[in-house]
Scaffold this active site. Sequence first.
Site, mmCIF file in Angstrom:
data_model
loop_
_atom_site.group_PDB
_atom_site.id
_atom_site.type_symbol
_atom_site.label_atom_id
_atom_site.label_comp_id
_atom_site.label_asym_id
_atom_site.label_seq_id
_atom_site.Cartn_x
_atom_site.Cartn_y
_atom_site.Cartn_z
ATOM 1 N N TYR A 13 -12.730 65.509 40.852
ATOM 2 C CA TYR A 13 -14.153 65.187 40.787
ATOM 3 C C TYR A 13 -15.064 66.349 41.152
ATOM 4 O O TYR A 13 -16.084 66.550 40.522
ATOM 5 C CB TYR A 13 -14.471 63.986 41.698
ATOM 6 C CG TYR A 13 -13.920 62.685 41.155
ATOM 7 C CD1 TYR A 13 -14.692 61.872 40.335
ATOM 8 C CD2 TYR A 13 -12.610 62.290 41.428
ATOM 9 C CE1 TYR A 13 -14.194 60.685 39.806
ATOM 10 C CE2 TYR A 13 -12.102 61.109 40.902
ATOM 11 C CZ TYR A 13 -12.894 60.307 40.094
ATOM 12 O OH TYR A 13 -12.390 59.153 39.570
ATOM 13 N N HIS B 158 -2.513 51.240 43.224
ATOM 14 C CA HIS B 158 -3.840 51.839 43.390
ATOM 15 C C HIS B 158 -4.538 51.113 44.542
ATOM 16 O O HIS B 158 -5.547 50.437 44.357
ATOM 17 C CB HIS B 158 -4.634 51.752 42.083
ATOM 18 C CG HIS B 158 -5.818 52.659 41.999
ATOM 19 N ND1 HIS B 158 -6.023 53.535 40.954
ATOM 20 C CD2 HIS B 158 -6.888 52.841 42.832
ATOM 21 C CE1 HIS B 158 -7.166 54.214 41.133
ATOM 22 N NE2 HIS B 158 -7.700 53.796 42.262
ATOM 23 N N GLU C 252 -3.339 58.735 44.301
ATOM 24 C CA GLU C 252 -4.013 59.455 45.377
ATOM 25 C C GLU C 252 -3.469 59.175 46.775
ATOM 26 O O GLU C 252 -4.135 58.566 47.611
ATOM 27 C CB GLU C 252 -5.516 59.152 45.361
ATOM 28 C CG GLU C 252 -6.171 59.600 44.093
ATOM 29 C CD GLU C 252 -7.681 59.430 44.106
ATOM 30 O OE1 GLU C 252 -8.189 58.667 44.953
ATOM 31 O OE2 GLU C 252 -8.350 60.072 43.299
ATOM 32 N N GLU D 106 -7.944 61.226 36.244
ATOM 33 C CA GLU D 106 -9.316 60.762 36.503
ATOM 34 C C GLU D 106 -10.239 61.962 36.535
ATOM 35 O O GLU D 106 -9.878 63.024 37.070
ATOM 36 C CB GLU D 106 -9.450 60.056 37.864
ATOM 37 C CG GLU D 106 -8.872 58.679 37.925
ATOM 38 C CD GLU D 106 -9.062 58.028 39.304
ATOM 39 O OE1 GLU D 106 -10.003 58.400 40.042
ATOM 40 O OE2 GLU D 106 -8.252 57.147 39.631
ATOM 41 N N ARG E 47 -5.673 53.596 31.203
ATOM 42 C CA ARG E 47 -4.926 53.636 32.463
ATOM 43 C C ARG E 47 -5.468 52.541 33.381
ATOM 44 O O ARG E 47 -6.655 52.547 33.695
ATOM 45 C CB ARG E 47 -5.079 55.017 33.119
ATOM 46 C CG ARG E 47 -4.469 55.129 34.494
ATOM 47 C CD ARG E 47 -4.554 56.563 35.055
ATOM 48 N NE ARG E 47 -4.041 56.583 36.406
ATOM 49 C CZ ARG E 47 -4.779 56.765 37.505
ATOM 50 N NH1 ARG E 47 -6.073 56.999 37.425
ATOM 51 N NH2 ARG E 47 -4.217 56.736 38.698
ATOM 52 N N ASN F 10 -6.384 63.724 39.719
ATOM 53 C CA ASN F 10 -7.701 63.102 39.764
ATOM 54 C C ASN F 10 -8.641 64.147 40.340
ATOM 55 O O ASN F 10 -8.477 64.567 41.489
ATOM 56 C CB ASN F 10 -7.717 61.888 40.694
ATOM 57 C CG ASN F 10 -6.869 60.736 40.167
ATOM 58 O OD1 ASN F 10 -6.281 60.821 39.096
ATOM 59 N ND2 ASN F 10 -6.829 59.667 40.931
HETATM 60 C C1 PNW Z 1 -11.009 58.066 43.089
HETATM 61 N N1 PNW Z 1 -12.471 63.569 46.157
HETATM 62 O O1 PNW Z 1 -11.139 58.435 44.429
HETATM 63 C C2 PNW Z 1 -10.292 56.730 43.005
HETATM 64 O O2 PNW Z 1 -9.009 56.864 42.442
HETATM 65 C C3 PNW Z 1 -11.045 55.663 42.277
HETATM 66 O O3 PNW Z 1 -10.526 54.398 42.590
HETATM 67 C C4 PNW Z 1 -12.511 55.774 42.589
HETATM 68 O O4 PNW Z 1 -13.266 54.706 42.091
HETATM 69 C C5 PNW Z 1 -12.993 57.082 42.013
HETATM 70 O O5 PNW Z 1 -12.231 58.165 42.477
HETATM 71 C C6 PNW Z 1 -14.462 57.385 42.282
HETATM 72 O O6 PNW Z 1 -14.697 57.578 43.643
HETATM 73 C C7 PNW Z 1 -11.528 59.730 44.784
HETATM 74 O O7 PNW Z 1 -11.777 64.087 47.033
HETATM 75 C C8 PNW Z 1 -10.696 60.432 45.628
HETATM 76 O O8 PNW Z 1 -13.466 64.188 45.706
HETATM 77 C C9 PNW Z 1 -10.996 61.697 46.068
HETATM 78 C C10 PNW Z 1 -12.163 62.294 45.683
HETATM 79 C C11 PNW Z 1 -12.996 61.621 44.836
HETATM 80 C C12 PNW Z 1 -12.694 60.346 44.397
#
Ligand code: PNW
Length: 488
Positions: free
Chosen positions: A316, A129, A174, A385, A84, A314
């Site tokens: 995390y 992006h 996002e 992600e 991706r 996405n």
């Molecule tokens: C993503 N959260 O952002 C992005 O899509 C990437 O470009 C970036 O490098 C990656 O995560 C790492 O940070 C995030 O809310 C958006 O926890 C939201 C969160 C985390 C990451």
Amino acid sequence: CKSVNRHEIRKIPDGLIFGTATASYQVEGAWNEDGKSESIWDRVTHTKPCPIQNCDTGDIANDSYHQYKRDVAMMRELGVDFYRFSLSWTRILSTGFPDKINEKGVQYYNNLIDEMLKYNIQPMVTLFHWDLPQKLQDMGGWTNPYIIEWFTDYTQVAFELFGDRVKYWFTINEPREICYQGYGSASLAPLLSISGYGDYKCVKNILVAHAKTYHMYKKEFQQTQGGTIGIALSVTWFEPESEKDAEAAEESRQFQWGIYANPIFSKTGDFPKVVKETVAAKSLAQGFSRSRLPELSPEEIELIKGSSDFFGINHYTTKIVYRNSSFDNNFPVPSYYDDIGALTHQNETWETAASSWLKVVPWGFYNLLTKIRTAYDNPPVYITENGFSTKEGLVDDGRINYYRLYINAMLDAIDEGSDVRVYTAWSLMDNFEWMAGYSERFGLYEVNYNDPKRTRTPRKSAYVYKEILRTRELDFHYEPDISLPIAI
Ligand code: PNW
């Protein structure tokens, strides 16, 4: 919430495909080469005094513009099904508009796509992006409703150029980060902090631009090109601190991602009721003549409803939500967080990545997948992600632990009926981590930024990810020998 078992060896279900991801500004470099024009990230990284950690920029980044063959070799080493990546609007349309197509920029993406297809690696393409043409930002960017036609003009060109070979499209990566972090909290380009106002105008324009692109693809391209198209939302899990906070947690989910998910994935469409009512009531009490959150007309509600073939996630980390009985906080009025009216924290005992916000909470991923299954009628889910940051170094046991626990939690949700079809590790290699520059590393491959060649070296996690994909098993006890080369 459910406690996750560490099954000794666990089978990966057939049909679930695996890949990795990056984004144009984070890896390409060549920021002003071959007719590429200035994006909002070029502008921010060149600002003085520099707002980015260590004054890092993406001017060269990983030099992927020149090293796509090495990037594809890494995908082959890992054995991924797909990769991706995102298209840089300013590389394809130098003016931001479709009046001139920049052939050299197009050639780069043709080369990358063709090289991947040579080895049967499917391209998954994110149309946007975050690297908006600066010229369009000068006209208000995502707060200007004209962006709906700027965006659909650009995406139409992308479908025409690449849609013969690209079968997976993501419109926007996002929206929450674009709108809240970009327009509400000055934590991403364009670094505006017009919270409770600019961020909400962005939300509506993003949803409409996304939906119009979706319908354009369906109407004009899908029949001949045969691909699938949707959106990738950032979805943090919000867990109530105690039973009395259940409502606050649910409201946080609705404000943070329901504001995008409800219009697209719910049966009724439109913004979530609690978001509409809360912002309208507060706006009037604050002396505004109307709600700071724009309305969606009945036509817009219909346009947006159902405008994604899958739910791209996405994910995390997780946050704990609570509400004080004497709700007092330091949020400015008006602001998005004042509207939400809840507080969050993360548990101190949770393991932390190199990024302070990223705590390891696999059960939050399980809860989130369960919620999406039940709240939106079990849509097909693409994990677009998921990943963990470290500092430099090849032995990244923290990342290995994170991937194993999160994939395990995902398998638990699949066992209970979640329709997860795609899993994407962020990231193939270290890259420009926005305001953190190169200080936080998300790569399965390490990139040496002191070396003009930007040499890439597999981390221990690359060997582990490869073994999961090769065996289609999750084995918590597998120990790779990283002295051996990672063969194709
Ligand atoms: C993503 N959260 O952002 C992005 O899509 C990437 O470009 C970036 O490098 C990656 O995560 C790492 O940070 C995030 O809310 C958006 O926890 C939201 C969160 C985390 C990451």
